[in-house]
Design a protein around this motif. Structure first.
Motif, PDB file in Angstrom:
ATOM      1  N   UNK A 428      -6.849 -61.101 164.097  1.00 37.20           N
ATOM      2  CA  UNK A 428      -6.213 -60.634 162.866  1.00 37.20           C
ATOM      3  C   UNK A 428      -4.739 -61.058 162.825  1.00 37.20           C
ATOM      4  N   UNK A 429      -4.043 -60.886 163.945  1.00 33.71           N
ATOM      5  CA  UNK A 429      -2.626 -61.255 164.039  1.00 33.71           C
ATOM      6  C   UNK A 429      -2.442 -62.767 163.834  1.00 33.71           C
ATOM      7  N   UNK A 430      -3.276 -63.566 164.517  1.00 37.01           N
ATOM      8  CA  UNK A 430      -3.139 -65.028 164.427  1.00 37.01           C
ATOM      9  C   UNK A 430      -3.401 -65.525 163.006  1.00 37.01           C
ATOM     10  N   UNK A 431      -4.406 -64.938 162.351  1.00 40.11           N
ATOM     11  CA  UNK A 431      -4.720 -65.346 160.969  1.00 40.11           C
ATOM     12  C   UNK A 431      -3.570 -65.015 160.018  1.00 40.11           C
ATOM     13  N   UNK A 432      -2.954 -63.847 160.239  1.00 44.99           N
ATOM     14  CA  UNK A 432      -1.841 -63.432 159.372  1.00 44.99           C
ATOM     15  C   UNK A 432      -0.611 -64.306 159.595  1.00 44.99           C
ATOM     16  N   UNK A 433      -0.512 -64.907 160.788  1.00 47.34           N
ATOM     17  CA  UNK A 433       0.680 -65.700 161.109  1.00 47.34           C
ATOM     18  C   UNK A 433       0.391 -67.195 161.208  1.00 47.34           C
ATOM     19  N   UNK A 434      -0.809 -67.630 160.781  1.00 43.98           N
ATOM     20  CA  UNK A 434      -1.136 -69.068 160.812  1.00 43.98           C
ATOM     21  C   UNK A 434      -0.180 -69.809 159.885  1.00 43.98           C
ATOM     22  N   UNK A 435       0.421 -70.894 160.391  1.00 42.82           N
ATOM     23  CA  UNK A 435       1.478 -71.526 159.585  1.00 42.82           C
ATOM     24  C   UNK A 435       1.018 -72.733 158.778  1.00 42.82           C
ATOM     25  N   UNK A 436      -0.290 -73.085 158.858  1.00 44.58           N
ATOM     26  CA  UNK A 436      -0.790 -74.133 157.951  1.00 44.58           C
ATOM     27  C   UNK A 436      -2.296 -73.946 157.736  1.00 44.58           C
ATOM     28  N   UNK A 437      -2.823 -74.479 156.613  1.00 42.80           N
ATOM     29  CA  UNK A 437      -4.238 -74.262 156.271  1.00 42.80           C
ATOM     30  C   UNK A 437      -5.208 -74.761 157.339  1.00 42.80           C
ATOM     31  N   UNK A 443      -9.044 -71.288 163.125  1.00 48.36           N
ATOM     32  CA  UNK A 443      -9.215 -69.911 163.608  1.00 48.36           C
ATOM     33  C   UNK A 443     -10.420 -69.229 162.953  1.00 48.36           C
ATOM     34  N   UNK A 444     -10.546 -69.400 161.639  1.00 46.51           N
ATOM     35  CA  UNK A 444     -11.655 -68.772 160.904  1.00 46.51           C
ATOM     36  C   UNK A 444     -13.011 -69.293 161.384  1.00 46.51           C
ATOM     37  N   UNK A 445     -13.078 -70.598 161.663  1.00 48.77           N
ATOM     38  CA  UNK A 445     -14.316 -71.204 162.180  1.00 48.77           C
ATOM     39  C   UNK A 445     -14.667 -70.609 163.535  1.00 48.77           C
ATOM     40  N   UNK A 446     -13.658 -70.486 164.388  1.00 47.23           N
ATOM     41  CA  UNK A 446     -13.838 -69.896 165.722  1.00 47.23           C
ATOM     42  C   UNK A 446     -14.413 -68.479 165.584  1.00 47.23           C
ATOM     43  N   UNK A 447     -13.851 -67.699 164.658  1.00 47.08           N
ATOM     44  CA  UNK A 447     -14.248 -66.301 164.455  1.00 47.08           C
ATOM     45  C   UNK A 447     -15.652 -66.216 163.844  1.00 47.08           C
ATOM     46  N   UNK A 448     -15.906 -67.043 162.838  1.00 39.17           N
ATOM     47  CA  UNK A 448     -17.221 -67.027 162.180  1.00 39.17           C
ATOM     48  C   UNK A 448     -18.331 -67.348 163.178  1.00 39.17           C
TER      49      UNK A 448
END
Length: 597
Positions: A428-437, A443-448
């Protein structure tokens, strides 16, 4: 980090764990070892005398003392051995510790049968007695087991069958690990390469689709050639389970398997039915995967293919620690202070060295802080491994701080909850602070894929186990055709219409070792769901949810697992925690869809 592995003696001290916190020296270990050997003889003085609250209290106190000292000796020897498995000194120390553990088990083995031999009314009085209040949960558990404990002669006979009962698993292990040989395949450069169990997933992660297809075909064609033997082996394991369930008077194998954790069959069935109602989400993710890969047909060998062009993200160990501490801030100051204590006081053995055990784990002995073994690489996966293992470590730390030795050890059903909650909060923290698409999509792929592999896939395995056992109990023969048909139809159901469910996948049941540890895999899915539910509550509610969660960490094994979770706000007897997890999965998919419009 250099590509050449350091010898253990060359590793800098700050990157190693400090085992002197368990024993200051090997000499101290030797003294404790000799002392314990003498103390074990004291147990024999209680045999045949466990008839009063006073005697039972005394033997439980001795059992705790001996158990704790055995644990300290064993953990110290094992951790030293894992630093360098080729070191003969620690090989010998570990063998001594193992033998002593067996001796301790034998010396104390009379306790439960003797207590169980007491008349029921007498056992009830002991459970309620004030003198045995610290041991009430232990005695309640012993009484609960009574209905399934047989006569002394029958128990002796079942014990003799024990070695035979290992045969299906042992035969599968030898066939799968020693005898199974896969053909060579061609890599992306047209070069012939070895296909092994270890390299299979790496080939499935290869960006070259033809490499993935070849690896997939080669593996399942190899298993298919052994299908009759493998079906006979799995069928023998199912028959073994049915024999034990019948002998111990359980209504079914499923109920027998859940009984030790005191888990209702409803929990198992709820998981499957709630995942069924959430299958449209997995189908939606398959559709998205197909789009991102840019293929006309999505095949089973495309499930591990990278969705984001190789995104390079170097994360040093120092940075990983900082990001973990930031990500876990929602758990409060005390949690972060304890986490930092672990980082600063050599709880962790960080890098790979010559002879060091592979993988990662958290372990320790009651009365000393936990220890974490890593083989850190400077990447995202290693950072999540750090967060995961420190979740285990702090769960143990808080349980040990709050509870006596006997009650502190939590069950396997609970074990993956704290570790996965840490991962969810860090994500959650990393997604909120991701600095580029691109970083965010990575990150989202890793989580999914964690949801796909840990919740959906493990639930599909759990459903397969349930179906094959129910059919076998109804008298259906588990032929290779029957097993393959059940498995293939489950894959079609779970993956949906946007996936070409290749016929080869029908043989996947033949390569899953967990099917020989029956009705175990569902715990991965329930643990992940409970953790996702906890993290969702913590992020949405704040302090009240944090207080409940810290209460969970401090509960160890002081009550039944389902009760411990329920008190903390996660009721696994209801579908809600799985639905909570699915709502997070839905959010992940929606974010991915937005980024790839």
């Amino acid at each position: 980090m250099s590509s050449t592995l350091l010898k253990r003696s060359e590793v800098s001290k700050e990157n190693t764990w400090n085992l002197e916190d368990i024993f200051p020296s090997e000499q101290a270990w030797d003294q404790a070892f000799e002392g314990l050997k003498k103390d074990l003889k004291k147990a024999a003085g209680f045999e045949g005398k466990l008839t009063s609250a006073e005697q039972i209290k005394a033997i439980f106190e001795l059992e705790d003392r001996l158990g704790l000292e055995t644990e300290r000796l064993f953990v110290y020897a094992h951790l030293h051995h894992d630093e360098d498995t080729a070191n003969p000194t620690y090989q010998a120390l570990l063998e001594k510790a193992k033998k002593l553990s067996v001796e301790a088990g034998e010396a104390l083995s009379f306790i439960t049968p003797e207590i169980l031999s007491l008349p029921e009314a007498e056992l009830d009085n002991l459970i309620e007695s004030e003198e045995l209040k610290p041991f009430r949960f232990t005695l309640t558990e012993i009484k609960r087991e009574k209905a399934h404990v047989l006569s002394k002669a029958e128990e002796a006979l079942l014990a003799q069958v024990g070695n035979l009962s290992q045969a299906p698993q042992n035969i599968f292990g030898m066939l799968n690990n020693a005898d199974m040989k896969f053909p060579k395949i061609k890599d992306e450069n047209g070069k012939e390469v070895e296909l092994t169990h270890g390299s299979y997933i790496q080939f499935l992660e290869n960006p070259d689709r033809e490499v993935r297809r070849q690896a997939f075909k080669a593996v399942y064609e190899t298993y298919s050639k052994q299908k009759n033997t493998l079906a006979a082996t799995l069928s023998a394991n199912i028959n073994k389970n049915m024999f034990y369930a019948k002998a111990r008077k359980y209504p079914s194998v499923l109920e027998m398997s859940l009984y030790s954790d005191n888990i209702s069959v409803d929990v198992y069935n709820n998981l499957i039915s709630t995942i069924h109602e959430s299958l449209p989400l997995l189908h939606r993710y398959m559709k998205l995967r197909k789009k991102l890969l840019g293929v006309n047909e999505l095949h089973m060998y495309d499930l591990f293919a990278p969705l984001v062009e190789e995104y390079k993200w170097d994360i040093s160990f120092e940075e990983a620690k900082q990001l973990c501490a930031e990500g876990l801030k929602p758990l409060g100051d005390d949690y972060i202070k304890t986490l930092q204590e672990g980082f600063d006081n050599r709880w962790i053995d960080v890098y790979e060295n010559e002879g060091k055990r592979t993988g990662a784990y958290s372990w320790g002995a009651y009365g000393t802080h936990p220890y974490v073994l890593l083989n850190h690489k400077d990447n995202l996966n290693s950072m999540f491994t750090l967060a995961h293992e420190m979740g285990h470590a702090l769960h143990s730390y808080y349980s040990d701080e709050a509870l006596p030795y006997r009650d502190a050890q939590y069950t396997i059903f609970l074990a993956e909850v704290a570790s996965t909650t840490n991962e969810a909060l860090l994500m959650d923290y990393l997604l909120k602070h991701a600095d580029n698409p691109k970083q965010k999509l990575y990150l989202l792929t890793y989580y999914a894929d964690q949801f796909r592999t840990t919740v959906f896939r493990q639930t599909m395995f759990a459903e397969f186990e349930k179906i094959v056992h129910e059919r076998a109990e109804a008298g259906v023969s588990m032929t290779p055709q029957e097993l393959s048909s059940i498995y293939y139809e489950l894959n079609r159901k779970y993956h949906g219409d946007d996936m070409v469910v290749d016929k080869d996948i029908e043989m996947e049941w033949a390569r899953i070792p967990h099917f020989y540890r029956s009705f175990y895999v569902y715990k991965y899915a329930t643990g992940f769901s409970a953790a996702t539910s906890f993290s969702k509550q913590i992020l949405e509610e704040g302090q009240p949810a944090v207080d409940r969660y810290l209460g969970f960490l401090k509960s160890g094994g002081s009550d039944y697992s389902i009760n411990i979770l329920s008190k903390a706000g996660v009721d696994m007897s209801s579908p809600q925690p799985v639905r909570d997890a699915m709502s997070v999965f839905k959010d992940v998919i929606e974010q991915m869809e937005q980024l790839t419009k």
